[in-house]
Motif scaffolding. Sequence first.
Motif, PDB file in Angstrom:
ATOM      1  N   THR A   8       6.059   1.131  -2.066  1.00 46.30           N
ATOM      2  CA  THR A   8       6.186  -0.272  -1.415  1.00 46.30           C
ATOM      3  C   THR A   8       5.736  -1.215  -2.245  1.00 46.30           C
ATOM      4  O   THR A   8       4.529  -0.880  -2.635  1.00 46.30           O
ATOM      5  CB  THR A   8       5.914   0.022  -0.034  1.00 46.30           C
ATOM      6  OG1 THR A   8       6.657   1.254   0.441  1.00 46.30           O
ATOM      7  CG2 THR A   8       6.268  -1.117   0.655  1.00 46.30           C
ATOM      8  N   GLU A  10       4.360  -5.483  -1.742  1.00 46.16           N
ATOM      9  CA  GLU A  10       4.559  -6.681  -0.700  1.00 46.16           C
ATOM     10  C   GLU A  10       4.315  -7.824  -1.630  1.00 46.16           C
ATOM     11  O   GLU A  10       3.020  -7.833  -2.171  1.00 46.16           O
ATOM     12  CB  GLU A  10       3.644  -6.274   0.342  1.00 46.16           C
ATOM     13  CG  GLU A  10       3.623  -7.487   1.566  1.00 46.16           C
ATOM     14  CD  GLU A  10       2.457  -8.464   1.504  1.00 46.16           C
ATOM     15  OE1 GLU A  10       2.317  -9.533   1.724  1.00 46.16           O
ATOM     16  OE2 GLU A  10       1.379  -7.952   1.383  1.00 46.16           O
ATOM     17  N   GLY A  12       3.000 -11.594  -1.971  1.00 49.67           N
ATOM     18  CA  GLY A  12       2.636 -12.800  -0.999  1.00 49.67           C
ATOM     19  C   GLY A  12       2.649 -14.183  -1.906  1.00 49.67           C
ATOM     20  O   GLY A  12       2.868 -14.114  -3.082  1.00 49.67           O
ATOM     21  N   ALA A  69       8.756  -6.137   0.447  1.00 51.59           N
ATOM     22  CA  ALA A  69       8.797  -7.072   1.269  1.00 51.59           C
ATOM     23  C   ALA A  69       8.441  -8.352   0.704  1.00 51.59           C
ATOM     24  O   ALA A  69       7.343  -8.486  -0.255  1.00 51.59           O
ATOM     25  CB  ALA A  69       7.792  -6.639   2.386  1.00 51.59           C
ATOM     26  N   VAL A  70       9.460  -9.542   0.705  1.00 46.67           N
ATOM     27  CA  VAL A  70       9.200 -10.530   0.131  1.00 46.67           C
ATOM     28  C   VAL A  70       9.544 -11.807   0.962  1.00 46.67           C
ATOM     29  O   VAL A  70      10.232 -11.741   2.032  1.00 46.67           O
ATOM     30  CB  VAL A  70      10.375 -10.698  -1.082  1.00 46.67           C
ATOM     31  CG1 VAL A  70       9.988  -9.612  -2.160  1.00 46.67           C
ATOM     32  CG2 VAL A  70      11.675 -10.636  -0.660  1.00 46.67           C
ATOM     33  N   PRO A  71       8.853 -12.738   0.763  1.00 44.94           N
ATOM     34  CA  PRO A  71       9.029 -14.203   1.662  1.00 44.94           C
ATOM     35  C   PRO A  71      10.365 -14.710   1.338  1.00 44.94           C
ATOM     36  O   PRO A  71      11.105 -14.557   0.018  1.00 44.94           O
ATOM     37  CB  PRO A  71       8.019 -15.043   1.219  1.00 44.94           C
ATOM     38  CG  PRO A  71       7.591 -14.754  -0.141  1.00 44.94           C
ATOM     39  CD  PRO A  71       7.852 -13.339  -0.357  1.00 44.94           C
ATOM     40  N   ASN A 116      12.782  -9.258   4.242  1.00 49.19           N
ATOM     41  CA  ASN A 116      12.024 -10.288   4.593  1.00 49.19           C
ATOM     42  C   ASN A 116      10.514  -9.926   4.951  1.00 49.19           C
ATOM     43  O   ASN A 116      10.486  -8.935   5.879  1.00 49.19           O
ATOM     44  CB  ASN A 116      12.544 -11.339   5.339  1.00 49.19           C
ATOM     45  CG  ASN A 116      11.934 -12.335   5.974  1.00 49.19           C
ATOM     46  OD1 ASN A 116      11.133 -12.262   6.996  1.00 49.19           O
ATOM     47  ND2 ASN A 116      12.181 -13.655   5.163  1.00 49.19           N
ATOM     48  N   ASP A 117       9.710 -10.650   4.496  1.00 49.84           N
ATOM     49  CA  ASP A 117       8.275 -10.062   4.949  1.00 49.84           C
ATOM     50  C   ASP A 117       7.953 -10.223   6.368  1.00 49.84           C
ATOM     51  O   ASP A 117       7.287  -9.525   6.883  1.00 49.84           O
ATOM     52  CB  ASP A 117       7.124 -10.690   4.266  1.00 49.84           C
ATOM     53  CG  ASP A 117       7.146 -12.405   4.191  1.00 49.84           C
ATOM     54  OD1 ASP A 117       8.197 -12.917   5.128  1.00 49.84           O
ATOM     55  OD2 ASP A 117       6.219 -13.063   3.714  1.00 49.84           O
ATOM     56  N   ALA A 120       9.738  -7.637   7.971  1.00 52.72           N
ATOM     57  CA  ALA A 120       8.958  -6.065   7.659  1.00 52.72           C
ATOM     58  C   ALA A 120       7.936  -5.959   8.331  1.00 52.72           C
ATOM     59  O   ALA A 120       7.401  -5.100   9.120  1.00 52.72           O
ATOM     60  CB  ALA A 120       8.530  -6.001   6.105  1.00 52.72           C
ATOM     61  N   PHE A 121       7.025  -7.216   8.602  1.00 47.91           N
ATOM     62  CA  PHE A 121       5.745  -7.079   9.645  1.00 47.91           C
ATOM     63  C   PHE A 121       6.283  -6.512  11.022  1.00 47.91           C
ATOM     64  O   PHE A 121       5.786  -5.609  11.687  1.00 47.91           O
ATOM     65  CB  PHE A 121       5.128  -8.249   9.571  1.00 47.91           C
ATOM     66  CG  PHE A 121       3.850  -8.250  10.448  1.00 47.91           C
ATOM     67  CD1 PHE A 121       2.725  -8.425   9.660  1.00 47.91           C
ATOM     68  CD2 PHE A 121       3.623  -8.038  11.821  1.00 47.91           C
ATOM     69  CE1 PHE A 121       1.462  -8.463  10.410  1.00 47.91           C
ATOM     70  CE2 PHE A 121       2.464  -8.237  12.381  1.00 47.91           C
ATOM     71  CZ  PHE A 121       1.062  -8.218  11.637  1.00 47.91           C
ATOM     72  N   PRO A 281       3.670  -5.008   6.988  1.00 48.03           N
ATOM     73  CA  PRO A 281       4.882  -5.256   6.240  1.00 48.03           C
ATOM     74  C   PRO A 281       5.017  -4.267   5.560  1.00 48.03           C
ATOM     75  O   PRO A 281       6.380  -4.124   4.924  1.00 48.03           O
ATOM     76  CB  PRO A 281       4.572  -6.595   5.398  1.00 48.03           C
ATOM     77  CG  PRO A 281       3.082  -6.729   5.574  1.00 48.03           C
ATOM     78  CD  PRO A 281       2.732  -6.110   6.711  1.00 48.03           C
ATOM     79  N   ALA A 285       8.639  -2.463   5.501  1.00 44.23           N
ATOM     80  CA  ALA A 285       9.643  -2.327   4.538  1.00 44.23           C
ATOM     81  C   ALA A 285       9.840  -0.928   4.205  1.00 44.23           C
ATOM     82  O   ALA A 285      11.305  -0.467   3.888  1.00 44.23           O
ATOM     83  CB  ALA A 285       9.157  -3.025   3.344  1.00 44.23           C
TER      84      ALA A 285
END
Length: 299
Positions: A8, A10, A12, A69-71, A116-117, A120-121, A281, A285
């Motif tokens: 995984t 993540e 940010g 997980a991405v913005p 989407n982050d 995912a959260f 997240p 994810a």
Amino acid sequence: MTGNRVATIELGGTHVAVALIDATARSIVDGTYLSRPLNSGGSAEDIVEGIAEAARTLGSEHGGRWAVAVPGPFDFEAGIAEYTGVGKFDALHGVDLRARLAEALDADQGSFTFVNDADAFALGEYAAGAARGLSRFCCITLGTGVGSGWVVAGERTDGAAPGGEVHLLEFEGQRIEARMSRRAIRAAYSQRTDRAAAVPDVKEIAELARSGDSVASEVLEDAFSFLGRALAGPLARFDADALVIGGTIARSWDLLEPPLADGLGRPRFPIIRAELSHEAPMIGAAYAADAALLGAQGV
């Protein structure tokens, strides 16, 4: 066993984090979590290599699946970045991140699931946190801005916001983040105290409020009450069972919850503090990637 492990990533605005997630236990495998600084204003090549360099530390002790997980803005199905004019990752605009990461990590393009982050959260809290057992809830993350994830029966949905993103909603003639965000809170405190320099951050403003600073208290109450009023309509339309609040600002729960609840009109549903932090997240994810795999297999 490695088959139930999901590699995984993540992403940010200032960092990249990686970990192996045990999809059965829904937790980070001990000793695999790593977070590194990442220059979101760098070139596409530097950003991709920075992500890949961190991801390589995970080795091969996983089932060959990657959850990212991405913005937003991002085409999660295609794996293509759509950042432009957002102040981060602009160099990735139009870049096929699925193909680039697959090449850099010698992986199959089909093994990547992008999420989407904020979603995912929310899914992380559903899988292993405060939202376990909830059938219909909204998760709001408060930090630099306002993130949001809407979950029904363990799957993300757009809920009652454009594309599921609360920060795109307008209330009282302005976007939510104009009143409820790190920048907005600091600006409000600066204006009310006439402090143009050395403006304290939200954590320090919270500490000032607890120590009796009336301006700090008013600034935070205004922001949190505004958030409650802005969310009241969307949450009613969504028929939420609960509202989960996470993010760095949620650490000031004693100052956040009362005005937020007042702004919401003391709702029938509970307001719950998120249980997870950096792991949410990543677990979410991996949960989404696992669900996607089962869906593809017709399970």
